[in-house]
Design an enzyme around this catalytic site. Structure first.
Site, short mmCIF file in Angstrom:
data_model
loop_
_atom_site.label_atom_id
_atom_site.label_comp_id
_atom_site.label_asym_id
_atom_site.label_seq_id
_atom_site.Cartn_x
_atom_site.Cartn_y
_atom_site.Cartn_z
N LYS A 17 62.22 74.59 33.51
CA LYS A 17 61.08 75.23 33.06
C LYS A 17 60.52 76.07 34.43
CE LYS A 17 56.94 73.07 33.83
NZ LYS A 17 56.07 73.78 34.81
N ASN A 18 60.40 75.33 35.92
CA ASN A 18 60.05 76.10 36.87
C ASN A 18 60.77 77.11 37.39
OD1 ASN A 18 57.72 74.48 36.74
ND2 ASN A 18 57.98 73.15 38.24
N ARG B 59 48.77 78.46 34.56
CA ARG B 59 48.45 78.99 35.77
C ARG B 59 49.75 79.69 36.20
NH1 ARG B 59 48.87 77.69 40.20
NH2 ARG B 59 46.72 78.10 41.07
N ARG C 194 54.27 70.50 27.61
CA ARG C 194 54.78 71.51 28.78
C ARG C 194 55.76 71.55 29.51
NH1 ARG C 194 50.81 71.39 32.62
NH2 ARG C 194 52.37 73.15 33.46
N1 EPU Z 1 48.87 76.85 48.43
C1 EPU Z 1 48.01 77.38 48.92
N2 EPU Z 1 47.72 78.73 48.95
C2 EPU Z 1 48.57 79.47 47.94
C3 EPU Z 1 49.54 78.92 47.41
C4 EPU Z 1 49.87 77.41 47.33
O1 EPU Z 1 47.27 77.00 49.77
O2 EPU Z 1 48.46 80.74 48.08
C5 EPU Z 1 49.24 75.39 48.54
C6 EPU Z 1 49.02 74.51 47.40
O3 EPU Z 1 47.61 74.23 47.08
C7 EPU Z 1 49.84 73.28 47.58
C8 EPU Z 1 50.89 73.61 48.20
O4 EPU Z 1 50.59 75.18 48.94
O5 EPU Z 1 49.21 72.54 48.37
C9 EPU Z 1 52.25 74.17 47.49
O6 EPU Z 1 52.03 74.88 46.17
P1 EPU Z 1 53.02 76.08 45.60
O7 EPU Z 1 52.19 77.29 45.78
O8 EPU Z 1 54.35 75.79 46.23
O9 EPU Z 1 52.84 75.50 44.11
P2 EPU Z 1 53.13 76.26 42.89
O10 EPU Z 1 54.18 77.17 43.44
O11 EPU Z 1 52.10 77.04 42.31
C10 EPU Z 1 55.19 75.18 41.91
C11 EPU Z 1 55.55 74.26 40.45
C12 EPU Z 1 54.83 72.81 40.59
C13 EPU Z 1 55.00 72.02 41.87
C14 EPU Z 1 54.92 73.21 43.06
C15 EPU Z 1 55.41 72.27 44.32
C16 EPU Z 1 55.99 76.21 39.10
C17 EPU Z 1 55.67 76.95 37.81
N3 EPU Z 1 55.06 75.17 39.39
O12 EPU Z 1 53.76 75.30 41.85
O13 EPU Z 1 55.16 72.53 39.39
O14 EPU Z 1 54.59 70.94 41.66
O15 EPU Z 1 55.58 74.29 42.94
O16 EPU Z 1 56.85 71.99 44.32
O17 EPU Z 1 56.98 76.40 39.73
C18 EPU Z 1 55.10 70.82 37.71
O18 EPU Z 1 56.04 71.32 37.14
O19 EPU Z 1 54.58 69.78 37.12
C19 EPU Z 1 54.34 71.51 38.80
C20 EPU Z 1 52.97 71.42 38.68
#
Ligand code: EPU
Length: 429
Positions: free
Chosen positions: A22-23, A96, A403
């Site tokens: 998915k991701n 999101r 999801r």
């Molecule tokens: N962060 C910031 N600022 C930003 C972006 C991220 O402070 O602009 C922080 C976040 O708050 C967090 C950390 O950096 O503390 C890492 O977040 P990241 O941006 O890597 O998360 P994401 O890309 O929004 C993806 C996955 C998540 C998974 C995280 C971490 C997708 C669609 N989502 O989210 O998946 O937990 O990476 O590996 O790829 C899930 O599948 O259940 C899920 C939540």
């Protein structure tokens, strides 16, 4: 709102096929926007059939794409027009990860209006680093009515540090890397996310004509090109789905073969499972996971890849709650990702939370109860706990689990679980 009703105690035995990730699929689908009209279609094989994917399809259609499932299951995405570059709140609040259209839209259409994603059950989830990265390439970014408005005459290559207080960002790296494919000149991303989903995106973008090297390491180089075109790409297997089924097999003292599973994407998880006594054997295209005795306690800390993934933290908490001894789990990516703690406690888990650390006093057994799913991975943890809990566990609000896990109950039934899906009305009868 459906619930899953689980009779605990059945040992899982048999074989399960892991679906496409998915991701990985979500940013790959957004990446298809980079081909533009006349650039040909992008065919993505193994995109799972999940509600998040349905939302992403709806968003791409609003953004001028024709999207259809082919007879062979591949998702065909073709950009027909580029008039609308607005990802509305209606769609973004449902998912999101819609934020990953920002980079492709800005690079290709020079303008994007994306509703700012709010927080979610696992924390605040800011997008400041995504925006900082795009600004470094010359984007001008404003906020209006809760929408991020990003514009540029032409993105230009830059040297960008993309780290934050919690390490790298997966979707932030995807956004900046995607945008840089059409920037003028070369971009270097330092402190890039190393997750396999980023590598998969880079491979697909390269097949579309991009020039990306270094994906999978903290430094990614992207040489901008004039245009990208459609391509065919197979999505990597879902490592989190695989890890979830590994834990399900382990907690029931079962023996399950996982087909289409990449252990090289799960090294930290496999290491931890083996350390507590789970047997994992690699074979051609998959692996077999077996457990024959009471598992041992462990200490684990979530980290960016290749460290232990936050998306398996809740499932491991369920597993360690019946291990022999005291375990410690520390969450370093989303420090508030602990809504499952109180629900697992309803099943008899002995958990003590102190900041972003939970101490788990292993119990001999869990006892079935009604529990509430709060987010995707927490729901998976509750289902896993239900598989071993004595008696009946009812996991309510399972739309969260839909999801991220396609037909979870059917696949668990196929390996021997006693689980059924019931509607709210059936539950009240
Ligand atoms: N962060 C910031 N600022 C930003 C972006 C991220 O402070 O602009 C922080 C976040 O708050 C967090 C950390 O950096 O503390 C890492 O977040 P990241 O941006 O890597 O998360 P994401 O890309 O929004 C993806 C996955 C998540 C998974 C995280 C971490 C997708 C669609 N989502 O989210 O998946 O937990 O990476 O590996 O790829 C899930 O599948 O259940 C899920 C939540």
């Amino acid at each position: 709102m459906d619930s899953l009703v689980i009779e605990g105690g059945a040992r899982l035995r048999g074989s399960l096929k892991i679906n496409g990730s998915k991701n990985a699929s979500l940013p790959l689908m957004a990446g298809a926007l980079l081909a533009g009209p006349g650039g040909g279609a992008t065919f993505l094989r193994d995109v799972p059939n999940l509600s998040d994917i349905v939302h992403q399809i709806a968003l791409l259609r609003e953004l001028g794409c024709e999207v259809e499932r082919q007879a062979d299951g591949a998702l065909k995405i073709e950009v027909k027009d580029e008039k609308d570059s607005h990802a509305r709140y209606d769609l973004v609040r449902k998912m999101r990860a819609s934020i990953c259209v920002l980079g492709p839209l800005l690079a290709r259409r020079k303008y994007a209006r994306i509703s700012m994603p709010g927080g979610c059950a696992i924390g605040d989830r800011p997008v400041d680093i995504h925006l900082r990265g795009l600004e470094a390439m010359g984007a001008v970014i404003d906020l209006d009515g809760g929408d991020i408005i990003a514009r540029t005459d032409q993105l230009t290559g830059a040297e960008i540090f993309l780290g934050g207080n919690f390490g790298s960002t997966v979707l932030g790296t995807a956004n900046v890397m995607s945008a840089a494919t059409l920037a003028k000149g070369t971009t270097m991303i330092e402190s890039a996310a190393c997750e396999p989903e980023v590598v998969d995106l880079a491979n697909c973008l390269n097949a579309m004509g991009a020039k990306i090297t270094g994906a999978g390491t903290p430094r990614i180089l992207i040489e901008g090109v004039e245009a990208l075109h459609g391509a065919a790409h197979t999505v990597i297997p879902d490592r989190i789905e695989a890890g979830t089924f590994m834990v399900a097999a382990a907690i029931t003292n079962g023996e399950v073969r996982l087909e289409n599973c990449r252990l090289d994407h799960l090294m930290a998880v496999v290491d931890k499972l083996r350390a507590i006594g789970v047997i994992i054997e690699k074979d051609n295209g998959g692996c077999t996971v077996a457990s024959v005795r009471r598992l041992e306690a462990a200490t684990l800390t979530t980290q960016p890849h290749p460290g232990f993934p936050t998306d398996l933290q809740a499932q491991f908490m369920a597993l360690l709650s019946i291990a022999d001894g005291n375990s410690v789990i520390t969450e370093k990516i989303f420090p508030d990702r602990f809504l499952h703690v109180a629900e697992l406690a309803r099943l008899g888990a002995r958990l003590h939370k102190e900041g972003s650390t939970v101490i788990i006093q292993g119990q001999k057994k869990l006892i079935g109860a009604p529990v509430m799913a709060s987010d995707l991975r927490a729901s998976a943890a509750l289902v896993i706990a239900g598989l071993i809990a004595k008696g009946t566990t009812t996991v309510m609000r399972v739309y969260h689990i839909d999801r991220g896990y396609e037909k979870i109950e059917q696949r668990l039934i196929n390996v021997g679980a006693k689980i059924k899906r019931v509607s709210q009305e059936e539950l009240e009868l």
